[in-house]
Design an enzyme around this catalytic site. Structure first.
Site, PDB file in Angstrom:
ATOM      1  N   HIS A  67     -37.039 -37.016 -26.232  1.00 56.17           N
ATOM      2  CA  HIS A  67     -37.970 -37.035 -27.147  1.00 56.17           C
ATOM      3  C   HIS A  67     -38.596 -35.785 -27.967  1.00 56.17           C
ATOM      4  CE1 HIS A  67     -40.911 -35.874 -24.262  1.00 56.17           C
ATOM      5  NE2 HIS A  67     -41.784 -35.860 -25.043  1.00 56.17           N
ATOM      6  N   LYS A  72     -35.780 -29.105 -21.170  1.00 59.44           N
ATOM      7  CA  LYS A  72     -36.025 -27.876 -20.322  1.00 59.44           C
ATOM      8  C   LYS A  72     -36.277 -28.220 -19.100  1.00 59.44           C
ATOM      9  CE  LYS A  72     -37.575 -23.441 -20.896  1.00 59.44           C
ATOM     10  NZ  LYS A  72     -36.660 -23.225 -19.703  1.00 59.44           N
ATOM     11  N   LYS A  96     -44.503 -32.964 -17.177  1.00 55.45           N
ATOM     12  CA  LYS A  96     -45.118 -31.790 -17.028  1.00 55.45           C
ATOM     13  C   LYS A  96     -45.297 -31.235 -18.629  1.00 55.45           C
ATOM     14  CE  LYS A  96     -43.688 -29.717 -13.536  1.00 55.45           C
ATOM     15  NZ  LYS A  96     -42.802 -28.818 -12.656  1.00 55.45           N
ATOM     16  N   LYS A 108     -33.223 -30.949 -15.720  1.00 54.04           N
ATOM     17  CA  LYS A 108     -33.047 -30.108 -14.584  1.00 54.04           C
ATOM     18  C   LYS A 108     -31.684 -30.058 -14.218  1.00 54.04           C
ATOM     19  CE  LYS A 108     -36.283 -28.227 -11.302  1.00 54.04           C
ATOM     20  NZ  LYS A 108     -37.416 -27.814 -11.533  1.00 54.04           N
ATOM     21  N   SER A 364     -42.307 -20.039 -20.057  1.00 51.86           N
ATOM     22  CA  SER A 364     -41.002 -20.372 -20.591  1.00 51.86           C
ATOM     23  C   SER A 364     -40.813 -20.570 -22.029  1.00 51.86           C
ATOM     24  CB  SER A 364     -40.365 -21.465 -19.829  1.00 51.86           C
ATOM     25  OG  SER A 364     -39.727 -20.922 -18.585  1.00 51.86           O
TER      26      SER A 364
END
Ligand code: NAD
Length: 473
Positions: A67, A72, A96, A108, A364
């Site tokens: 989206h 990430k 998150k 992931k 990050s």
């Protein structure tokens, strides 16, 4: 899945999602789209071991949501890796990022190996091959999917990834943004290594500063003097312990995979690591009591328990024996849904993983922005701020006829370095997220726990994008 667990990790995430979805306004289709994993890539590839044998490696990359682009999420090296686990972790990344307003989708990766069983050369071969397989399938890139460290990986693996990627994509100007958690020399940002642990500290500190919440738990306001137990002294656990200790808390116990240590007067995480480097284990640490059954460390009397190792460690079997007043989920998924129910009944506050350990992805994001902008944070404004501060202070001294002390002067005049900006951006992010979630929780008495409130926050932020923009007719 053990006999104690009713749900797989991914099912647990789905269960928590469904529990929270009831408190949102989105229709079934939008909720379903938010929940599903969009792309699952399972791969096998061979490597030649140092002893000449060929071994087939099993690996995954899951993109839960696009989206926002890129997606990430970290890469895990563990022999417990499986598709369900990577899917669960990718989902948590979506939620998150949404909660902490980091504009990424969730992803992931995982490689099913115990890194302790491989030489550095073998690990390098595995990491580079995994990266080139991701490149082949367009599953990595600064605008596509950006991995980072997770359990069992760190700066070293990230530098192998960026090196492999850049060598396969010559001339790609933003190639350094294909992965985060890199060493500074390879395009990393200052403050990334400690980011998750520091974020855990900022989040819990904010909760501990909430008078009403502390009163309900029978605790005093503030972090100072709180007794803390940490499980796992890896990247996240080490830095969490460090920041709690430095801010006046007492880390009374630390648990590792092969045993734990306890000292009611407090443990120093740095000395403990040095002891482990020397002896191979944290146990038998001078001045501390060794806990042979490491899981018992979680059940000791304390104010704050920080599980910072792996998922499902607090479950239906041991939850009723946990004595902490606050559980700060530094790891991903350490408490099962069954444990959550027990904690709601016992009045134990679970500060949920999906935002509490978002410090890593937040920094990050700063690293990725740095890579895309090709400039170090603070480079443009540091000298300007120092000149301006010198001028302002000079005027104040002249007008007041008084001089500030040299220590104060140094503090006031200093322009921000990269590390200052990263830490302050992280602090702001964690404080804002904690307040937003608490507000959702406390303004609806039917929301049973902070985790559900965090999911409501995430679902609403992703839902609005799918509902208004992202679904084609
Ligand atoms: P790490 O590999 O650096 O450290 C994990 C530590 O846990 C190791 O020291 C390991 O020996 C220990 N451990 C393993 N099993 C244990 C057990 N049964 N009891 C006690 N200790 C045990 O990993 P990490 O990067 O610190 O990640 C830890 C957790 O935090 C994971 O759940 C990860 O997904 C999560 N996390 C990490 C980051 C990050 O930036 N590294 C960000 C968000 C979430």
């Amino acid at each position: 899945m053990s006999a104690q667990q009713q749900y797989s990790f991914f099912e647990s995430v789905e269960k928590s999602f469904d529990k929270a979805a009831k408190f949102t306004k989105w229709d079934k289709g939008v909720l379903e789209q938010i929940k599903v994993c969009n792309s699952v890539y399972r791969l096998n590839f061979p490597i030649k071991r140092d002893n000449g044998t060929i071994e087939v490696i099993e690996a995954y990359r899951v993109q839960h949501s696009q989206h926002k682009s890129p997606c990430k999420g970290g890469i895990r090296f563990s022999d417990g890796v499986n598709q369900d686990e990577v899917m669960a972790l990718a989902s948590l990344m979506t939620y998150k990022c949404a909660i902490v307003n980091v504009p990424f989708g969730g992803a992931k990766g995982g490689i099913k190996i115990n890194p302790r069983n491989y030489s550095v050369y073998e690990l390098e071969k595995i990491t580079r091959r995994y990266t080139s397989e991701l490149v082949k399938k367009n599953f990595i890139g600064p605008g596509i999917d950006v991995p980072a460290p997770d359990y069992g990986t760190g700066e070293r693996e990230m530098s192998w990834i960026v090196d492999t990627y850049t060598s396969l994509k010559p001339g790609e100007i933003d190639a350094a943004g294909c992965v985060t958690g890199k060493p500074i020399t390879q395009g990393g940002v200052r403050g990334r290594k400690e980011a998750t642990g520091l974020g855990v500290f900022f989040g819990i500190r904010e909760v501990c500063n909430m008078e009403d919440v502390m009163k309900k738990l029978g605790l005093t306001v503030g972090v100072e003097g709180k007794r803390v137990i940490v499980q796992g002294i890896g990247n996240v656990g080490y830095h969490s312990a460090k920041f709690f200790r430095e801010h006046g808390a007492t880390v009374i116990a630390i648990a590792e995979h092969d045993g734990g240590v306890y000292n009611e007067n407090g443990l120093n995480e740095e000395e403990l690591i040095q002891h482990r480097n020397k002896t191979g284990s944290i146990t038998n640490f001078p001045g501390a009591k060794t806990i042979v059954n490491t899981n018992e460390a979680l059940e000791l009397e304390c104010d704050i328990l920080i599980p910072a190792a792996l998922e499902n460690v607090i479950n239906a079997e041991n939850a009723s024996r946990i004595k902490a007043k606050i559980i700060g989920e530094a790891a991903n998924g350490p408490c099962t849904p069954e444990a959550d129910e027990i904690f709601i009944k016992k009045g134990i506050l679970v500060v949920p993983d999906m935002y509490l350990n978002a410090g890593g992805v937040t920094v990050s994001y700063f690293e990725w922005l740095k890579n895309l902008s090709h400039v170090r944070y603070g480079r443009l404004e540091k000298r300007f701020s120092e000149n301006m501060n010198t001028h302002i202070l000079g005027q104040i001294e002249e007008l007041s006829g008084k001089k500030v002390s040299s220590g104060e002067k140094e503090f006031i005049l200093r322009g921000a370095e990269e590390i200052d900006l990263v830490h302050s951006g992280l602090e702001e992010t964690m404080i804002t997220a904690t307040r937003e979630i608490m507000h959702i929780w406390l303004s609806n008495p039917e929301i049973p726990d902070m985790r559900t409130a965090a999911y409501v926050s995430a679902i609403n932020k992703v839902g609005i994008i799918y509902a208004e923009l992202g679904i084609f007719p």
